[in-house]
Design an enzyme around this catalytic site. Structure first.
Site, PDB file in Angstrom:
ATOM      1  N   GLU A  55     -85.335  12.216  20.511  1.00 14.23           N
ATOM      2  CA  GLU A  55     -86.741  12.578  20.311  1.00 14.23           C
ATOM      3  C   GLU A  55     -87.085  13.874  21.048  1.00 14.23           C
ATOM      4  O   GLU A  55     -88.103  13.972  21.733  1.00 14.23           O
ATOM      5  CB  GLU A  55     -87.637  11.419  20.756  1.00 14.23           C
ATOM      6  CG  GLU A  55     -87.320  10.117  20.035  1.00 14.23           C
ATOM      7  CD  GLU A  55     -88.215   8.949  20.453  1.00 14.23           C
ATOM      8  OE1 GLU A  55     -89.003   9.125  21.400  1.00 14.23           O
ATOM      9  OE2 GLU A  55     -88.134   7.880  19.822  1.00 14.23           O
ATOM     10  N   GLU A 103     -83.390   3.759  15.588  1.00 12.40           N
ATOM     11  CA  GLU A 103     -83.945   2.796  16.540  1.00 12.40           C
ATOM     12  C   GLU A 103     -85.094   2.037  15.892  1.00 12.40           C
ATOM     13  O   GLU A 103     -85.966   2.635  15.265  1.00 12.40           O
ATOM     14  CB  GLU A 103     -84.509   3.484  17.800  1.00 12.40           C
ATOM     15  CG  GLU A 103     -83.490   4.054  18.752  1.00 12.40           C
ATOM     16  CD  GLU A 103     -84.145   4.690  19.976  1.00 12.40           C
ATOM     17  OE1 GLU A 103     -85.298   4.302  20.314  1.00 12.40           O
ATOM     18  OE2 GLU A 103     -83.528   5.565  20.593  1.00 12.40           O
TER      19      GLU A 103
END
Length: 584
Positions: free
Chosen positions: A202, A349
Site C-alpha cells: 500500500e 489481502e
C-alpha cells in the site's frame, strides 16, 4: 519435451501452418538449444513473432530483444494471421482470454504469512501447517530466508515481498534491484516455487513519499528478471488499498485519486505490458465499520440481503451481493477510466478480525468465521464481479497467525485463522459438509512446538518400540518419511500410538513433548492414523490454480483437455498482445 514437440503443440493450438523450410529451420534451432530449457510459453512467443509477416531473422531479433533464447534461423516466411483489431476491444478480449484460462484451472485461495508474532514457530513447522491444510499459495511480506528455504520442494506457490523500507533503494538503483532479485528470488528457484514479487505494501497511501519511485522499482525488478530469464516464471506487481479510490460506490463511477494520476497510469501500463495483475487489498470489515451505517453488516459478510436492503448501482442496475464484489468492481471501473483494460485483479489481502477492543464490537469470532467461510465459497465458485463475471477473483486470506506484536487497536492483532501451535482459531468450512480447519470429530496427537530434541528422540523410540505404534510409514521411501525431521516422524508415531491406545487409557504426553489438536496433520499422500481425509478431502484450497502460476504447470492430475485449453488461451493472448504493441 523437445523442440519439435513444443513447435507442433504450439502450432496445433493456434491453427498456424508454416512452410516446410521454416518448419525445419525452427525445429533445428530449438533442438540445438534444448539444453537451455526452453519453456513452452517462450517458444510460443517465438512462433507468434514469426507469424507477423516478417522474416524469420527479424522475428528472432525481436524475440532476442524480449530476452528469449531462440536464435539463428535463416528462412523467411509470410503467414496471414488474424485481422487486426484495435483499441478497447483488444484489451477486453485479452481479459476474456485471461478469464478463460483462469476458469480452466479454477480460482484459488491463498494465505498471507505475517511474522510480527512473539512466538513465531520455526519455518519448518509453518510449512507443516500449510501442508496439513493443503494450502497451495502463500504471500510473504518480505523475503524471509528461513521460510523461503523451508518452502523448497513443497510445491506451494510463493509471492515474495519487497518491504516498504526497501522500495526507495530498489527504485533508485537498477543494480540494487538486480541484487535483490539474485538474492531473494533466483537463488531459491526452482526448488522454491516463487511466482510473483509484491513491491511494497500500500505504498501510495502508507508511504506516499516513495510513490515517485514505485514504478521505477517495478521496472528495475522486471528487467532483472528478464536478464535472469525468469520473467515468465515471476511477475511483478504492487498491492494497493481501497483508500486509493475515494468513492468506491457506485462502482461504475469509481476513479483513482486524481493526485496520483501520473503514477497510476504508469503502473497500469507496466502491468499491461508485462502481463501482470493488479494487487488489491480489500477489507469489507473497514468498509463497514467506517461506513457510518450506510451498508448493512450482512452485505459485508456475504450474507443474503432482504428485498429492502438490495445494493444496486444506479447507473447500470448491477446488483451487488457483497461489499467484496463491489470493491473489486470499483477497481475494474477505475482502471477502465484510464481507457486501459486486460488487467485481472488478484485480492492480496482480505479477512475479518476475530477479537477487538470494547469499541470494536464487530470484531468477533462469529463474524470472522462467517466472513471467511462465505469468502471461501464466493471465491471458489469461479466467477467474477458483475462487470467481469467471467474473471475469477483469486484471493489471499489475511492471515495465517495472529500478529500480537503489531501496534494499534486490539483487532489489529487478531486476524489469524491459526494459533502458532497449529490449532484453528475457529472452524472454517469449504462447504456445509467439507471441513477445512477447526474442530474435527477426531483428536490427533502431535509434537509440541519447541519440544526438547532428546525427549523427542526418546519418545519416538518408545512409541515405535514398547508403544507398538506402526512406524512403517515413516521409513525411507514411504509416504510419511519426508520431511525427514525428528518432529515429523515423532508426530506420526505419537499419533499412531494415541489413536490405538487412548480408548484404553493411553495419553498424549510423551514427557511433555506432545499435544492434542483437532487439525488433521495429514499432508499429500501421508495420512495420519484417524484421518478421515480422502486424497483431496479437508483441503482449504483446490490443488490447481492460476494467477500467479508457474509456467511449469500443475500436478499430473490436471485434466489434459483443460491444460490444452490453457495453453491455447495463453498463445492467443500473446498474439493479441503482440498485435496491440505493433498497431496501437
Amino acid at each position: 519435451m523437445d523442440g519439435e514437440d513444443l513447435e507442433i503443440g504450439c502450432l496445433k493450438t493456434q491453427g498456424i501452418s508454416f512452410s516446410k523450410d521454416t518448419h525445419t529451420a525452427v525445429k533445428d534451432e530449438v533442438t540445438n538449444n534444448k539444453n537451455q530449457h526452453i519453456a513452452g510459453q517462450t517458444f510460443c512467443l517465438c512462433l507468434l513473432s514469426l507469424a507477423q509477416q516478417i522474416s524469420v531473422k527479424a522475428a528472432i531479433r525481436e524475440v532476442l530483444a524480449k530476452g528469449q533464447i531462440i536464435k539463428g534461423a535463416r528462412e523467411e516466411v509470410e503467414i496471414p494471421l488474424f485481422s487486426m483489431v484495435l483499441g478497447k476491444w483488444l484489451g477486453s478480449s485479452l481479459l476474456l482470454l485471461v478469464g478463460f484460462s483462469m476458469n480452466a484451472l479454477g480460482a484459488f485461495l491463498g494465505i498471507n504469512i505475517g511474522t510480527d508474532v512473539s512466538n513465531m514457530p520455526p519455518a519448518s513447522d509453518v510449512v507443516a501447517i500449510l501442508k496439513a491444510n493443503q494450502i497451495t499459495h502463500v504471500r510473504l511480506y518480505d523475503a524471509d530466508a528461513h521460510l523461503l528455504k523451508a518452502l523448497g520442494n513443497s510445491g506451494i506457490e510463493v509471492v515474495v515481498g519487497v518491504t516498504n523500507e526497501e522500495v526507495l533503494g530498489v527504485g533508485e538503483s537498477a543494480s540494487t534491484a538486480a541484487a535483490w532479485v539474485n538474492k531473494n528470488v533466483a537463488s531459491y528457484l526452482p526448488s522454491t516455487n516463487i511466482t510473483a514479487i509484491a513491491v511494497g505494501s500500500e505504498v501510495l497511501t502508507s508511504i506516499p513519499n516513495a510513490g515517485s519511485v514505485l514504478v521505477p522499482a517495478m521496472n528495475y525488478l522486471h528487467k532483472a528478471l528478464v536478464a535472469a530469464n525468469l520473467n515468465f516464471q515471476v511477475k511483478v506487481s504492487t498491492p494497493q488499498s481501497m483508500d486509493i479510490v475515494p468513492k468506491p460506490f457506485p462502482p461504475s463511477t469509481a476513479t483513482f485519486n486524481s493526485s496520483w494520476n501520473s503514477t497510476i497510469y504508469q503502473l497500469l501500463q507496466f502491468l499491461k505490458n508485462t502481463n501482470s495483475f493488479y494487487m488489491l487489498n480489500a477489507y469489507p470489515y473497514y468498509g463497514y465499520t467506517n461506513g457510518d451505517g450506510i451498508f448493512p453488516l450482512e452485505y459485508a459478510l456475504f450474507e443474503p440481503l432482504s428485498a429492502v436492503k438490495q445494493i444496486v448501482d444506479p447507473n447500470n442496475l448491477f446488483h451487488y451481493s457483497s461489499m467484496f464484489d463491489q470493491m473489486v468492481d470499483a477497481i475494474y471501473y477505475s482502471i477502465e477510466a484510464y481507457n486501459i483494460s486486460g488487467i485481472p485483479i488478484v485480492v492480496t489481502e482480505t479477512g475479518w478480525p476475530w477479537l477487538g477492543g470494547t469499541n470494536e464490537p464487530d470484531a468477533t469470532v462469529e463474524n470472522a468465521e462467517t466472513y471467511n467461510d462465505n469468502l471461501v465459497r464466493r471465491v471458489l465458485n469461479d466467477s467474477g464481479p458483475p462487470s467481469q463475471p467471467d474473471i475469477p477473483i483469486n484471493t489471499y486470506i489475511y492471515e495465517l497467525f495472529n500478529e500480537d506484536k503489531r501496534s494499534g487497536p486490539v483487532s489489529e492483532k487478531n486476524w489469524g485463522i491459526f494459533f502458532t501451535n497449529g490449532s484453528a482459531v475457529y472452524q472454517l468450512s469449504l462447504s456445509t459438509s467439507d471441513q477445512i480447519t477447526g474442530n474435527s470429530s477426531v483428536t490427533f496427537c502431535v509434537v509440541r512446538q519447541n519440544a526438547d530434541s532428546n525427549k523427542l528422540r526418546d519418545g519416538l523410540n518408545w512409541a515405535c518400540g514398547q508403544g507398538q505404534a506402526n512406524c512403517s510409514r515413516i521409513q525411507q521411501g514411504q509416504p510419511c518419511y519426508l520431511p525427514d525431521t525428528l518432529q515429523n516422524h515423532a508426530s506420526y508415531a505419537y499419533n499412531d500410538y494415541y489413536q490405538k491406545m487412548h480408548s484404553v487409557g493411553g495419553t498424549c504426553d510423551f514427557s511433555g513433548t506432545a499435544m492434542t489438536t483437532t487439525v488433521d496433520p495429514s499432508y499429500g499422500s501421508c495420512k495420519f492414523t484417524g484421518s478421515s481425509n480422502s486424497s483431496s478431502g479437508g483441503a482449504l484450497l483446490p490443488p490447481e490454480a492460476f494467477g500467479p502460476i508457474s509456467p511449469q504447470g500443475g500436478s499430473p492430475s490436471l485434466q489434459v483437455s483443460k491444460f490444452q485449453c490453457l495453453i491455447s488461451a495463453i498463445c492467443l493472448a500473446l498474439v493479441l498482445l503482440s498485435l496491440s504493441e505493433r498497431c496501437i
